[in-house]
Motif scaffolding. Sequence first.
Motif, PDB file in Angstrom:
ATOM      1  N   LEU A 253     -32.965  51.931 -16.504  1.00  0.00           N
ATOM      2  CA  LEU A 253     -34.000  52.217 -17.498  1.00  0.00           C
ATOM      3  C   LEU A 253     -34.941  53.312 -17.005  1.00  0.00           C
ATOM      4  N   ILE A 254     -35.351  53.223 -15.756  1.00  0.00           N
ATOM      5  CA  ILE A 254     -36.283  54.204 -15.187  1.00  0.00           C
ATOM      6  C   ILE A 254     -35.597  55.560 -15.021  1.00  0.00           C
ATOM      7  N   SER A 255     -34.310  55.544 -14.691  1.00  0.00           N
ATOM      8  CA  SER A 255     -33.600  56.813 -14.483  1.00  0.00           C
ATOM      9  C   SER A 255     -33.522  57.653 -15.746  1.00  0.00           C
ATOM     10  N   ALA A 256     -33.642  57.010 -16.923  1.00  0.00           N
ATOM     11  CA  ALA A 256     -33.519  57.723 -18.196  1.00  0.00           C
ATOM     12  C   ALA A 256     -34.816  58.353 -18.663  1.00  0.00           C
ATOM     13  N   VAL A 257     -35.922  58.147 -17.947  1.00  0.00           N
ATOM     14  CA  VAL A 257     -37.202  58.734 -18.350  1.00  0.00           C
ATOM     15  C   VAL A 257     -37.120  60.260 -18.244  1.00  0.00           C
ATOM     16  N   PRO A 258     -37.451  61.005 -19.321  1.00  0.00           N
ATOM     17  CA  PRO A 258     -37.344  62.477 -19.278  1.00  0.00           C
ATOM     18  C   PRO A 258     -38.225  63.084 -18.193  1.00  0.00           C
ATOM     19  N   ARG A 259     -37.705  64.088 -17.526  1.00  0.00           N
ATOM     20  CA  ARG A 259     -38.458  64.781 -16.482  1.00  0.00           C
ATOM     21  C   ARG A 259     -39.448  65.754 -17.110  1.00  0.00           C
ATOM     22  N   SER A 260     -40.637  65.819 -16.552  1.00  0.00           N
ATOM     23  CA  SER A 260     -41.631  66.788 -17.023  1.00  0.00           C
ATOM     24  C   SER A 260     -41.797  67.944 -16.030  1.00  0.00           C
ATOM     25  N   ASP A 261     -41.180  67.819 -14.830  1.00  0.00           N
ATOM     26  CA  ASP A 261     -41.386  68.832 -13.795  1.00  0.00           C
ATOM     27  C   ASP A 261     -40.306  69.913 -13.804  1.00  0.00           C
ATOM     28  N   ILE A 262     -39.072  69.560 -14.209  1.00  0.00           N
ATOM     29  CA  ILE A 262     -37.989  70.546 -14.260  1.00  0.00           C
ATOM     30  C   ILE A 262     -37.189  70.335 -15.541  1.00  0.00           C
ATOM     31  N   LYS A 263     -36.454  71.369 -15.949  1.00  0.00           N
ATOM     32  CA  LYS A 263     -35.599  71.264 -17.127  1.00  0.00           C
ATOM     33  C   LYS A 263     -34.174  70.991 -16.678  1.00  0.00           C
ATOM     34  N   LEU A 264     -33.569  69.955 -17.297  1.00  0.00           N
ATOM     35  CA  LEU A 264     -32.194  69.589 -16.992  1.00  0.00           C
ATOM     36  C   LEU A 264     -31.288  69.998 -18.153  1.00  0.00           C
ATOM     37  N   ARG A 265     -30.028  70.275 -17.837  1.00  0.00           N
ATOM     38  CA  ARG A 265     -29.109  70.668 -18.901  1.00  0.00           C
ATOM     39  C   ARG A 265     -28.815  69.500 -19.828  1.00  0.00           C
ATOM     40  N   ARG A 266     -28.716  68.308 -19.249  1.00  0.00           N
ATOM     41  CA  ARG A 266     -28.501  67.094 -20.040  1.00  0.00           C
ATOM     42  C   ARG A 266     -29.415  65.998 -19.546  1.00  0.00           C
ATOM     43  N   VAL A 521     -39.911  65.515 -23.391  1.00  0.00           N
ATOM     44  CA  VAL A 521     -38.749  65.666 -24.278  1.00  0.00           C
ATOM     45  C   VAL A 521     -38.676  67.092 -24.817  1.00  0.00           C
ATOM     46  N   ILE A 522     -39.827  67.634 -25.206  1.00  0.00           N
ATOM     47  CA  ILE A 522     -39.880  69.026 -25.697  1.00  0.00           C
ATOM     48  C   ILE A 522     -39.344  69.978 -24.634  1.00  0.00           C
ATOM     49  N   ARG A 523     -39.727  69.750 -23.388  1.00  0.00           N
ATOM     50  CA  ARG A 523     -39.269  70.642 -22.313  1.00  0.00           C
ATOM     51  C   ARG A 523     -37.756  70.587 -22.161  1.00  0.00           C
ATOM     52  N   GLN A 524     -37.192  69.394 -22.275  1.00  0.00           N
ATOM     53  CA  GLN A 524     -35.752  69.255 -22.088  1.00  0.00           C
ATOM     54  C   GLN A 524     -34.951  69.777 -23.279  1.00  0.00           C
ATOM     55  N   MET A 525     -35.518  69.702 -24.497  1.00  0.00           N
ATOM     56  CA  MET A 525     -34.749  69.977 -25.706  1.00  0.00           C
ATOM     57  C   MET A 525     -34.851  71.410 -26.215  1.00  0.00           C
ATOM     58  N   CYS A 526     -36.004  72.052 -26.040  1.00  0.00           N
ATOM     59  CA  CYS A 526     -36.302  73.254 -26.832  1.00  0.00           C
ATOM     60  C   CYS A 526     -36.125  74.554 -26.057  1.00  0.00           C
ATOM     61  N   ALA A 545     -41.870  79.134 -19.939  1.00  0.00           N
ATOM     62  CA  ALA A 545     -43.089  79.929 -19.794  1.00  0.00           C
ATOM     63  C   ALA A 545     -44.309  79.117 -20.217  1.00  0.00           C
ATOM     64  N   LEU A 546     -44.170  78.323 -21.273  1.00  0.00           N
ATOM     65  CA  LEU A 546     -45.289  77.498 -21.735  1.00  0.00           C
ATOM     66  C   LEU A 546     -45.657  76.451 -20.694  1.00  0.00           C
ATOM     67  N   PHE A 547     -44.654  75.774 -20.140  1.00  0.00           N
ATOM     68  CA  PHE A 547     -44.938  74.697 -19.191  1.00  0.00           C
ATOM     69  C   PHE A 547     -45.419  75.214 -17.837  1.00  0.00           C
ATOM     70  N   SER A 548     -45.014  76.416 -17.483  1.00  0.00           N
ATOM     71  CA  SER A 548     -45.421  76.956 -16.178  1.00  0.00           C
ATOM     72  C   SER A 548     -46.685  77.809 -16.268  1.00  0.00           C
ATOM     73  N   LEU A 573     -29.838  58.762  -9.888  1.00  0.00           N
ATOM     74  CA  LEU A 573     -29.997  59.627 -11.047  1.00  0.00           C
ATOM     75  C   LEU A 573     -28.966  60.751 -11.025  1.00  0.00           C
ATOM     76  N   GLN A 574     -28.245  60.887 -12.151  1.00  0.00           N
ATOM     77  CA  GLN A 574     -27.264  61.962 -12.269  1.00  0.00           C
ATOM     78  C   GLN A 574     -27.955  63.166 -12.907  1.00  0.00           C
ATOM     79  N   VAL A 575     -28.191  64.186 -12.135  1.00  0.00           N
ATOM     80  CA  VAL A 575     -28.974  65.331 -12.594  1.00  0.00           C
ATOM     81  C   VAL A 575     -28.105  66.569 -12.679  1.00  0.00           C
ATOM     82  N   GLU A 576     -28.260  67.273 -13.803  1.00  0.00           N
ATOM     83  CA  GLU A 576     -27.598  68.557 -13.985  1.00  0.00           C
ATOM     84  C   GLU A 576     -28.679  69.559 -14.350  1.00  0.00           C
ATOM     85  N   ALA A 577     -29.094  70.373 -13.408  1.00  0.00           N
ATOM     86  CA  ALA A 577     -30.194  71.293 -13.672  1.00  0.00           C
ATOM     87  C   ALA A 577     -29.777  72.352 -14.678  1.00  0.00           C
ATOM     88  N   GLY A 578     -30.777  72.740 -15.523  1.00  0.00           N
ATOM     89  CA  GLY A 578     -30.496  73.758 -16.534  1.00  0.00           C
ATOM     90  C   GLY A 578     -30.839  75.132 -16.034  1.00  0.00           C
TER      91      GLY A 578
END
Length: 578
Positions: A253-266, A521-526, A545-548, A573-578
């Motif tokens: 459950l905790i692993s699925a929390v969206p990251r706010s520090d980096i953008k992941l591909r998935r 979520v916005i960071r990961q999706m948009c 650019a907005l987040f940084s 956590l299975q991470v795939e960086a974008g």
Amino acid sequence: MALLDIENLRIEFSSRRGNVVAIQDVSLSLEKGEILGVVGESGAGKSTIGNAVIGLLEAPGKMTGGAVLLNGERIDKLSAAAFRLVRGRRIGMIFQDPLTSLDPLQTIGQQLVETMQVHLQLTQQQASARAIELLESVGIEQARIRLQHYPHQFSGGMRQRVVIALALCCEPEVIIADEPTTALDVSIQAQILDLLRKLCKEKQVGMILITHDMGVIAEVTDRVAVLYRGKLVEEGPTRRLLSNPQHLYTKSLISAVPRSDIKLRRFPMVTYIEDVIAPSLRSNLATATRWMGEHRDYGASSDRPLLQVENLSMRFVLKNAFRKRNRVMLDAVKNVSFSIKAGEVFGLVGESGSGKSTIARLIAGLYQTTNGSVIFNDVNVTQLTDAKTTNAFRRQIQMVFQDPFSSLNPRMRILDIVAEPIRFHKLARTEALTRQIVSGLLDYVGLGDQALLRFPHEFSGGQRQRICIARALATRPRFLICDEPTSALDVSIQAQILNLLKDLQESLGLTILFISHDLPVIRQMCDRVGVMRHGELLEVADTEALFSNARHDYSKHLLSLMPSLDFLSRDGLQVEAG
């Protein structure tokens, strides 16, 4: 003695197919001034516990075991008349679906005043004055005027604030908050959470906070209880449980929390949950994928935007009057202009009531513009008058609404709800093919064939939102408007749905307008993001650019309010960086 004791609670729902055990021997306690967080998947039984405590468990659900005690007094055996004196006065509740928990035939003021007069014996004047104070405390502007308005005249987030005001109005001993910040942006969420925290500490009110938002859990709660399929699998102090979970389900459950520090591909995969509940997702996906990919002639790609919004404005009348100068007007959208390229995911963020959903409805043709134009694929859709042309346009643009329950017909089965747009636009040759397509779409969103013949009230809030997404995909749209599509979803299902939207966007060239108050979520999706406030578009920038390096002060303020989740466990956590 605890303020509230839930002892060995067991709840069953009877049906023609036998009894379903929704809650299995769950025991929880709540102290004065304490905030207890209850987390778990949609359908895990969180809201069922809250409804049982406040005496609103609907038939055929019933307590078949256990007890509920308030200050040592057993309340689950009270008569209906006696429980009405407890409900609202001693135990307040913030419901998950604000539109369905407010009376559509009464103004907000009437509902607040009536509640206080019944429980607090206040005069009309005293109750009205307190109602204005409560609305102002939860961030509703022009509170005196807004008292005269009906629920449908408020945005989803503002209705949620009204429900919070209703729960607080009688100063209860216990508050059960069922997803209280679901529809709130980060700024109002911070304000509401501060208000609830202050209330608990100063007045020694106990609170059960039911939510899927781990940021809210981390910021507010003292202890956390984790539910899975009606069972209590783990409980402990918030910091310890979130940073060092013991149960595999809690870790997932905790692993699925969206990251706010980096953008992941998935979004991270929640292996424990998916291995248990989602094997059927693979059964009919091929049919749905093949069908959604057929006959999609979008023309050659170009640099021209698919959608252009030019000087868009929308004005609502808050208070009508014979003389124009005496009318009270609200400029919901003020000269907004932006464009979205084909295949792009464009995000809109901002406060509740900032005009995000109004823009979505203007684009979809659900509202008439006061000024400006919406140009889709080089056609000015605000000037369409021919029914055939309008229907063809609406087939290409579909919308996922914020309130899933209010956007589903309660008298229709899920099969007919999802099939309705397919039948209306004559997209399938036979009824058998229509049913097969609907089954595939329901598999796509994690429900499967067992949902076909059921009604909306038989599903949890998160499950209803998945039905709405399946219906939006039914016309094979080119442009999808997602208005808070995951606000009612727990983090694991949110990850599945957002990965699905990413897959659709990539494989089908789907263009998406994504409206959300959830900044991670916005960071990961948009790809790009527009920031709105008070009906104005303040800033448009590439997401990273907005987040940084946000330019506008309000954008910086929003980003500063994101809860810090650095201490969350990321084990496995299975991470795939974008």
